[in-house]
Design a protein around this motif. Structure first.
Motif, PDB file in Angstrom:
ATOM      1  N   PRO A  89       0.830  -1.209   0.000  1.00  0.00           N
ATOM      2  CA  PRO A  89       0.000   0.000   0.000  1.00  0.00           C
ATOM      3  C   PRO A  89       0.863   1.257   0.000  1.00  0.00           C
ATOM      4  O   PRO A  89       1.822   1.360   0.765  1.00  0.00           O
ATOM      5  N   GLU A  90       0.531   2.174  -0.874  1.00  0.00           N
ATOM      6  CA  GLU A  90       1.239   3.448  -0.958  1.00  0.00           C
ATOM      7  C   GLU A  90       0.244   4.593  -0.824  1.00  0.00           C
ATOM      8  O   GLU A  90      -0.873   4.513  -1.343  1.00  0.00           O
ATOM      9  N   ARG A  91       0.676   5.626  -0.161  1.00  0.00           N
ATOM     10  CA  ARG A  91      -0.187   6.796  -0.009  1.00  0.00           C
ATOM     11  C   ARG A  91      -0.564   7.352  -1.387  1.00  0.00           C
ATOM     12  O   ARG A  91       0.271   7.532  -2.246  1.00  0.00           O
ATOM     13  N   GLY A  92      -1.848   7.580  -1.554  1.00  0.00           N
ATOM     14  CA  GLY A  92      -2.341   8.113  -2.815  1.00  0.00           C
ATOM     15  C   GLY A  92      -2.736   7.054  -3.820  1.00  0.00           C
ATOM     16  O   GLY A  92      -3.305   7.376  -4.872  1.00  0.00           O
ATOM     17  N   LYS A  93      -2.432   5.772  -3.526  1.00  0.00           N
ATOM     18  CA  LYS A  93      -2.723   4.698  -4.475  1.00  0.00           C
ATOM     19  C   LYS A  93      -3.571   3.596  -3.847  1.00  0.00           C
ATOM     20  O   LYS A  93      -3.600   2.484  -4.365  1.00  0.00           O
ATOM     21  N   GLN A  94      -4.255   3.906  -2.764  1.00  0.00           N
ATOM     22  CA  GLN A  94      -5.048   2.912  -2.066  1.00  0.00           C
ATOM     23  C   GLN A  94      -6.541   3.122  -2.327  1.00  0.00           C
ATOM     24  O   GLN A  94      -6.958   4.156  -2.854  1.00  0.00           O
ATOM     25  N   LEU A  95      -7.332   2.113  -1.922  1.00  0.00           N
ATOM     26  CA  LEU A  95      -8.765   2.187  -2.185  1.00  0.00           C
ATOM     27  C   LEU A  95      -9.406   3.373  -1.478  1.00  0.00           C
ATOM     28  O   LEU A  95     -10.314   4.007  -2.017  1.00  0.00           O
ATOM     29  N   THR A  96      -8.936   3.685  -0.284  1.00  0.00           N
ATOM     30  CA  THR A  96      -9.476   4.852   0.423  1.00  0.00           C
ATOM     31  C   THR A  96      -9.215   6.140  -0.350  1.00  0.00           C
ATOM     32  O   THR A  96     -10.042   7.056  -0.346  1.00  0.00           O
ATOM     33  N   ASP A  97      -8.063   6.203  -1.027  1.00  0.00           N
ATOM     34  CA  ASP A  97      -7.750   7.380  -1.844  1.00  0.00           C
ATOM     35  C   ASP A  97      -8.680   7.449  -3.052  1.00  0.00           C
ATOM     36  O   ASP A  97      -9.110   8.539  -3.447  1.00  0.00           O
ATOM     37  N   PHE A  98      -8.994   6.286  -3.621  1.00  0.00           N
ATOM     38  CA  PHE A  98      -9.943   6.255  -4.739  1.00  0.00           C
ATOM     39  C   PHE A  98     -11.300   6.773  -4.295  1.00  0.00           C
ATOM     40  O   PHE A  98     -11.941   7.562  -5.011  1.00  0.00           O
ATOM     41  N   TYR A  99     -11.764   6.324  -3.124  1.00  0.00           N
ATOM     42  CA  TYR A  99     -13.061   6.772  -2.632  1.00  0.00           C
ATOM     43  C   TYR A  99     -13.092   8.293  -2.457  1.00  0.00           C
ATOM     44  O   TYR A  99     -14.073   8.946  -2.816  1.00  0.00           O
ATOM     45  N   ARG A 100     -12.009   8.831  -1.889  1.00  0.00           N
ATOM     46  CA  ARG A 100     -11.969  10.290  -1.701  1.00  0.00           C
ATOM     47  C   ARG A 100     -12.004  11.010  -3.044  1.00  0.00           C
ATOM     48  O   ARG A 100     -12.704  12.020  -3.201  1.00  0.00           O
ATOM     49  N   THR A 101     -11.262  10.491  -4.013  1.00  0.00           N
ATOM     50  CA  THR A 101     -11.247  11.112  -5.345  1.00  0.00           C
ATOM     51  C   THR A 101     -12.614  11.025  -5.997  1.00  0.00           C
ATOM     52  O   THR A 101     -13.107  11.995  -6.587  1.00  0.00           O
ATOM     53  N   TRP A 102     -13.248   9.867  -5.880  1.00  0.00           N
ATOM     54  CA  TRP A 102     -14.562   9.650  -6.493  1.00  0.00           C
ATOM     55  C   TRP A 102     -15.617  10.546  -5.845  1.00  0.00           C
ATOM     56  O   TRP A 102     -16.439  11.163  -6.538  1.00  0.00           O
ATOM     57  N   GLU A 103     -15.589  10.657  -4.519  1.00  0.00           N
ATOM     58  CA  GLU A 103     -16.564  11.502  -3.824  1.00  0.00           C
ATOM     59  C   GLU A 103     -16.377  12.971  -4.185  1.00  0.00           C
ATOM     60  O   GLU A 103     -17.343  13.715  -4.342  1.00  0.00           O
ATOM     61  N   ALA A 104     -15.108  13.379  -4.319  1.00  0.00           N
ATOM     62  CA  ALA A 104     -14.839  14.780  -4.686  1.00  0.00           C
ATOM     63  C   ALA A 104     -15.380  15.086  -6.079  1.00  0.00           C
ATOM     64  O   ALA A 104     -15.946  16.153  -6.317  1.00  0.00           O
ATOM     65  N   ARG A 105     -15.243  14.145  -7.007  1.00  0.00           N
ATOM     66  CA  ARG A 105     -15.767  14.336  -8.356  1.00  0.00           C
ATOM     67  C   ARG A 105     -17.285  14.402  -8.347  1.00  0.00           C
ATOM     68  O   ARG A 105     -17.888  15.191  -9.102  1.00  0.00           O
ATOM     69  N   GLU A 106     -17.924  13.578  -7.510  1.00  0.00           N
ATOM     70  CA  GLU A 106     -19.378  13.558  -7.450  1.00  0.00           C
ATOM     71  C   GLU A 106     -19.945  14.864  -6.895  1.00  0.00           C
ATOM     72  O   GLU A 106     -21.026  15.302  -7.269  1.00  0.00           O
ATOM     73  N   GLN A 107     -19.184  15.505  -6.010  1.00  0.00           N
ATOM     74  CA  GLN A 107     -19.664  16.740  -5.375  1.00  0.00           C
ATOM     75  C   GLN A 107     -19.470  17.952  -6.271  1.00  0.00           C
ATOM     76  O   GLN A 107     -20.111  18.984  -6.083  1.00  0.00           O
ATOM     77  N   ASN A 108     -18.571  17.841  -7.253  1.00  0.00           N
ATOM     78  CA  ASN A 108     -18.316  18.987  -8.149  1.00  0.00           C
ATOM     79  C   ASN A 108     -19.301  19.027  -9.309  1.00  0.00           C
ATOM     80  O   ASN A 108     -19.941  18.069  -9.639  1.00  0.00           O
TER      81      ASN A 108
END
Length: 229
Positions: free
Chosen positions: A210-229
């Motif tokens: 696991p690397e910071r920025g490349k984990q499933l939790t990071d994907f969720y944050r990215t996906w949620e941010a896109r959904e809110q924009n």
């Protein structure tokens, strides 16, 4: 292993009526002796008749048995529906495991509750997911757990193929379609791959950490941010 599962296993290991040391339990369950000491103390505080002490060993008095599993009507319906959904839409190994889980649950339920499993009239068609997709689901699920980098031959919507190495992170089910969420080393970004468009998937011979920025939790944050924009 979840702590609840570990406590259950400790009780099972102590059932034989022989002295078992914390070191032996720790080795079997792959935890420290200190963890075993805490677990034993917690079991004793709930009334499990375990005798012994640290540094000597533990044994369980005869006559103790785990109470039968008790589920509410809604819990049984949820378990049966979930198992049948996995059987209909999951991988081949998942489907077999779901069937076995239902058998095990039925075996330990009180007699008056067993009939509720058969009376749960919630069903799913078994023809929605083909055998090739079921095999892919199993392969991908194992790769996610083992953190194996996979080499994919993937076809886009137009049928154009591409080869890429990915770090498999999670599986999503959208009704009829499964997708693999992964870190794509070719694009250096997250990607979601439809499993029915993966022409071939094989081990690359590499694993990943696991690397910071490349984990499933990071994907969720990215996906949620896109959904809110």
């Amino acid at each position: 292993m979840r702590r609840a599962d570990r406590l259950f296993q400790i009780v099972q290991h102590l059932r034989g009526g022989r002295l078992v040391t914390a070191r032996m339990l720790g080795e079997r369950l792959e935890v420290s002796e200190r963890t075993i000491y805490r677990d034993i103390a917690d079991l004793q505080s709930t009334g499990v008749p375990i005798d012994g002490e640290a540094g000597v060993g533990y044994l369980m008095r005869e006559g103790f048995d785990l109470p039968p599993l008790m589920f509410t009507r809604d819990e049984i319906v949820a378990l049966v529906a979930g198992a049948r959904m996995v059987r209909a839409f999951g991988g081949a190994q998942m489907a077999r495991a779901a069937e076995e889980a239902l058998v095990k649950i039925g075996a330990v339920l009180p007699e008056q509750e067993k009939a509720r499993i058969a009376r749960t009239e919630i069903h799913m068609p078994g023809w929605v997911v083909d055998d090739a997709t079921r095999r892919s689901i199993d392969l991908l699920e194992r790769a996610i757990e083992a953190r194996d980098v996979l080499s994919l031959n993937y076809k886009d919507e137009a049928g154009k193929g591409s080869m890429r190495d990915v770090r498999p992170l999670g599986l999503w089910f959208w009704g009829k379609v499964w997708t693999l969420v992964a870190w794509c080393e070719l694009r250096n970004d997250f990607r979601a791959f439809r499993i029915d468009r993966i022409a071939e998937a094989g081990a690359s011979g590499r694993t990943f950490r696991p690397e910071r920025g490349k984990q499933l939790t990071d994907f969720y944050r990215t996906w949620e941010a896109r959904e809110q924009n």
